[in-house]
Scaffold this motif. Structure first.
Motif, short mmCIF file in Angstrom:
data_model
loop_
_atom_site.label_atom_id
_atom_site.label_comp_id
_atom_site.label_asym_id
_atom_site.label_seq_id
_atom_site.Cartn_x
_atom_site.Cartn_y
_atom_site.Cartn_z
N GLY A 188 3.03 84.96 -64.29
CA GLY A 188 2.48 86.21 -63.76
C GLY A 188 1.02 86.39 -64.07
O GLY A 188 0.27 86.96 -63.28
N ASP A 189 0.55 85.87 -65.21
CA ASP A 189 -0.86 85.96 -65.57
C ASP A 189 -1.75 85.33 -64.51
O ASP A 189 -2.89 85.75 -64.29
CB ASP A 189 -1.12 85.23 -66.90
N HIS A 190 -1.24 84.27 -63.86
CA HIS A 190 -2.06 83.48 -62.96
C HIS A 190 -1.70 83.66 -61.48
O HIS A 190 -2.29 83.02 -60.62
CB HIS A 190 -1.95 82.00 -63.32
N ALA A 191 -0.71 84.48 -61.19
CA ALA A 191 -0.27 84.64 -59.80
C ALA A 191 -1.32 85.37 -58.97
O ALA A 191 -1.76 86.45 -59.33
CB ALA A 191 1.05 85.40 -59.75
N GLN A 192 -1.73 84.77 -57.87
CA GLN A 192 -2.68 85.40 -56.97
C GLN A 192 -1.99 86.48 -56.15
O GLN A 192 -0.80 86.39 -55.84
CB GLN A 192 -3.30 84.35 -56.04
N VAL A 193 -2.73 87.49 -55.77
CA VAL A 193 -2.19 88.55 -54.92
C VAL A 193 -1.73 87.94 -53.60
O VAL A 193 -2.46 87.20 -52.94
CB VAL A 193 -3.25 89.64 -54.67
N GLY A 194 -0.51 88.24 -53.23
CA GLY A 194 0.06 87.71 -51.99
C GLY A 194 0.82 86.41 -52.16
O GLY A 194 1.41 85.92 -51.20
N SER A 195 0.81 85.83 -53.35
CA SER A 195 1.55 84.58 -53.59
C SER A 195 2.52 84.71 -54.76
O SER A 195 2.98 83.71 -55.30
CB SER A 195 0.57 83.42 -53.86
N GLU A 196 2.83 85.94 -55.12
CA GLU A 196 3.72 86.17 -56.26
C GLU A 196 5.10 85.53 -56.07
O GLU A 196 5.67 84.97 -57.00
CB GLU A 196 3.89 87.67 -56.53
N GLY A 197 5.62 85.64 -54.85
CA GLY A 197 6.94 85.09 -54.57
C GLY A 197 6.98 83.58 -54.72
O GLY A 197 7.94 83.02 -55.25
N ARG A 198 5.91 82.91 -54.28
CA ARG A 198 5.88 81.45 -54.40
C ARG A 198 5.76 81.02 -55.86
O ARG A 198 6.38 80.05 -56.29
CB ARG A 198 4.72 80.89 -53.58
N TYR A 199 4.95 81.72 -56.63
CA TYR A 199 4.85 81.40 -58.04
C TYR A 199 6.20 81.55 -58.73
O TYR A 199 6.64 80.67 -59.48
CB TYR A 199 3.84 82.35 -58.72
N MET A 200 6.85 82.69 -58.51
CA MET A 200 8.14 82.89 -59.15
C MET A 200 9.20 81.95 -58.59
O MET A 200 10.13 81.55 -59.29
CB MET A 200 8.59 84.35 -58.97
N GLY A 201 9.05 81.56 -57.34
CA GLY A 201 9.95 80.57 -56.77
C GLY A 201 9.85 79.24 -57.50
O GLY A 201 10.86 78.59 -57.77
N LEU A 202 8.62 78.83 -57.83
CA LEU A 202 8.44 77.58 -58.57
C LEU A 202 9.09 77.66 -59.95
O LEU A 202 9.76 76.72 -60.40
CB LEU A 202 6.94 77.28 -58.72
N LEU A 203 8.88 78.77 -60.64
CA LEU A 203 9.50 78.93 -61.95
C LEU A 203 11.02 78.96 -61.84
O LEU A 203 11.74 78.36 -62.65
CB LEU A 203 9.01 80.22 -62.62
N ASN A 204 11.53 79.64 -60.82
CA ASN A 204 12.97 79.71 -60.63
C ASN A 204 13.57 78.34 -60.30
O ASN A 204 14.74 78.08 -60.62
CB ASN A 204 13.32 80.71 -59.53
N ILE A 205 12.79 77.47 -59.65
CA ILE A 205 13.28 76.11 -59.41
C ILE A 205 13.58 75.43 -60.74
O ILE A 205 14.63 74.80 -60.93
CB ILE A 205 12.25 75.30 -58.60
N ALA A 206 12.65 75.57 -61.69
CA ALA A 206 12.86 74.98 -63.01
C ALA A 206 14.07 75.59 -63.70
O ALA A 206 14.89 74.89 -64.31
CB ALA A 206 11.61 75.16 -63.87
N ILE A 207 14.21 76.92 -63.60
CA ILE A 207 15.32 77.61 -64.24
C ILE A 207 16.66 77.17 -63.64
O ILE A 207 17.60 76.81 -64.36
CB ILE A 207 15.15 79.14 -64.11
N PHE A 208 16.74 77.16 -62.32
CA PHE A 208 18.03 76.93 -61.69
C PHE A 208 18.42 75.46 -61.64
O PHE A 208 19.61 75.14 -61.68
CB PHE A 208 18.05 77.54 -60.29
#
Length: 403
Positions: free
Chosen positions: A129-149
Motif C-alpha cells: 500500500g505504501d507504493h500503490a499508485q492511484v488507480g492501480s490499487e487493485g492490481r497491486y493487491m492482486g499481485l500480493l494476493n497471488i502470493a498469498i493464495f
C-alpha cells in the motif's frame, strides 16, 4: 506471471516487490500445509465440533488483537522487523505443534501462531500500500494476493501428500522449515527502510485513537464489515471441510488437499485480472457479485455427493473470492492514504480475523446443535446478508461527510 508485470509499478523497487511476494508465498505455503492436518490432529486429542471451533478461534483472536498494534507500530518504526519476528514465530510453532499432548497446549500454541500471523500479512499489505499508485490499487493487491493464495492453495496439496506418506508430524515440520527459509530471504533481501512519507501525517497517532477515527467513517466501517463477513466462510470451507468430506464419501487426505488447493489456486490465478477489474469498474458491484457467488456455493456444498462435484463447487468458490479480495484490498489501500497504511491494514486484517473467529464459533455451535450440513447453509445466508449491508455503507450514494 512473468517479471514484466512488475515494470508497470515503477514506484516500488523491483527487488523489494519480488522478495516481498516470494517471502509471503513461502510463509503461506507453510500455513497451507497444515490445513488438512489440523482437524484430524485436534480430533486425536479429543476435540469435538465446538472444541475445534475454539482452536481455530484462538488463532484468530490472538491475531486480531495484535494486528492493529503491529500495523500502528510499523507506521512508526518500519516494517522489516515485524516480518522477521512473525516468520520466526511461525518456525517455532511448526516445531511445537507435534509435541502438543492436550487441548490446552494446542490452544496456547495456536494463540502464539496467531501472534506471528499478525506480523506478516498486514505488514506485507502495508508495504504494498505504501507504493500503490492511484488507480492501480487493485492490481497491486492482486499481485500480493497471488502470493498469498498460491501459498495457501499449494500447501494443502503438499500437506495431504506428506501426511499420507510420512504422518501428520511431517506437515508441521515442513511449515517450520519453510518459515525459516522465508525469514532468511527477508533478512538478506529486504532493506530496513522507514515508512514512506504517505504515512507520516498520522504515524504518531496511537492505535486506539486511530481506530476511533476510522470507525467514524461509514465508508470505512462498510469496508471492514465486508472484510469480516466474507471471511466467515473460511472455517467451514477449510477446517470443517475434511470432516464433511469424510462423512460424505470417506475422502482421503490427498482428496481433501486437492479440493482446497483447486479453490485457492483458481482464486490466485484470477487475482491479477480481477484486480484490473477493480481498478476500472464499480467496486461495490463487484463485491455484491462475489458475495452472491460464494454464498450460493456455501449452500450447495452439503448437497455434493462426490469428489468431482465438490471440486467444481470449490473452483466456482475461488472465482467468487477472486472478485472480492483485490476489490476490498484496493478499497483498504485508498483508506490507508488517510490513516496510514499500517494503521489501515492492521484494522482491515483485524476485521478479517473477526470474521474467521465468528465463523469458527458459528460453525462450531451450528455443527453441534444442527449438524455439519446445516452449518454450511446457515453460514452462506449470513454471509450474503452482511455483505449486502456492507456494500450499502460503502456505496458512493451514501453521505460520507463524517470522513
Amino acid at each position: 506471471m512473468s517479471l514484466s508485470h512488475f515494470t508497470a509499478y515503477p514506484t516500488m523497487p523491483r527487488q523489494l516487490l519480488i522478495t516481498l511476494l516470494l517471502s509471503v508465498f513461502i510463509a503461506l505455503l507453510g500455513i497451507g500445509i497444515i490445513v488438512p492436518v489440523m482437524p484430524v490432529f485436534a480430533e486425536s486429542l479429543g476435540a469435538g465440533g465446538l472444541a475445534l471451533g475454539f482452536i481455530i478461534a484462538a488463532f484468530s483472536l490472538a491475531r486480531g488483537i495484535c494486528q492493529p498494534v503491529v500495523g500502528n507500530l510499523s507506521d512508526r518504526w518500519g516494517r522489516k522487523g515485524f516480518l522477521l519476528g512473525g516468520l520466526a514465530i511461525f518456525a517455532l510453532v511448526g516445531y511445537l505443534l507435534p509435541a502438543a499432548s492436550s487441548m490446552g497446549a494446542l490452544l496456547l500454541i495456536r494463540c502464539l501462531h496467531g501472534v506471528g500471523s499478525a506480523m506478516i500479512v498486514p505488514v506485507a499489505m502495508a508495504y504494498v500500500g505504501d507504493h500503490a499508485q492511484v488507480g492501480s490499487e487493485g492490481r497491486y493487491m492482486g499481485l500480493l494476493n497471488i502470493a498469498i493464495f498460491t501459498g495457501i492453495g499449494g500447501g494443502p496439496l503438499l500437506g495431504g501428500l506428506f501426511t499420507d506418506l510420512w504422518g501428520m508430524a511431517s506437515a508441521f515440520y515442513a511449515m517450520a522449515a519453510l518459515s525459516m527459509l522465508a525469514w532468511f530471504l527477508v533478512l538478506v533481501q529486504i532493506p530496513a527502510v522507514a515508512p514512506t512519507p504517505s504515512t507520516k501525517p498520522v504515524r504518531n497517532i496511537g492505535v486506539y485513537k486511530s481506530l476511533r477515527i476510522m470507525l467514524a467513517s461509514r465508508r470505512t466501517v462498510g469496508i471492514l464489515l465486508a472484510r469480516l463477513s466474507t471471511m466467515i466462510i473460511m472455517v467451514p470451507t477449510m477446517a470443517f471441510l475434511p470432516l464433511l468430506m469424510h462423512s460424505l464419501f470417506a475422502a482421503s487426505a490427498l482428496q481433501i488437499g486437492v479440493v482446497i488447493t483447486v479453490r485457492t489456486l483458481v482464486n490466485a490465478v484470477l487475482q491479477f485480472p480481477c484486480g484490473r477489474l477493480a481498478d476500472r469498474f464499480d467496486k461495490v458491484l463487484l463485491l455484491r457479485l462475489g458475495a452472491l457467488v460464494i454464498s450460493t456455493v456455501m449452500c450447495l456444498v452439503p448437497l455434493a455427493g462426490s469428489f468431482s462435484t465438490l471440486l467444481i463447487l470449490f473452483a466456482i468458490l475461488g472465482c467468487g473470492e477472486a472478485l472480492i479480495w483485490p476489490t476490498l484490498g484496493a478499497l483498504a489501500t485508498e483508506e490507508g492514504r488517510l490513516y496510514g497504511q499500517g494503521n489501515m491494514m492492521g484494522v482491515f486484517n483485524l476485521a478479517m480475523s473477526a470474521g474467521v473467529f465468528s465463523g469458527a464459533l458459528g460453525a462450531g455451535f451450528s455443527t453441534d446443535f444442527f449438524g455439519l450440513h446445516w452449518s454450511f447453509f446457515l453460514i452462506g445466508i449470513l454471509v450474503l446478508a452482511l455483505t449486502m449491508f456492507a456494500c450499502h455503507l460503502i456505496s458512493p450514494l451514501q453521505d460520507h461527510s463524517a470522513r
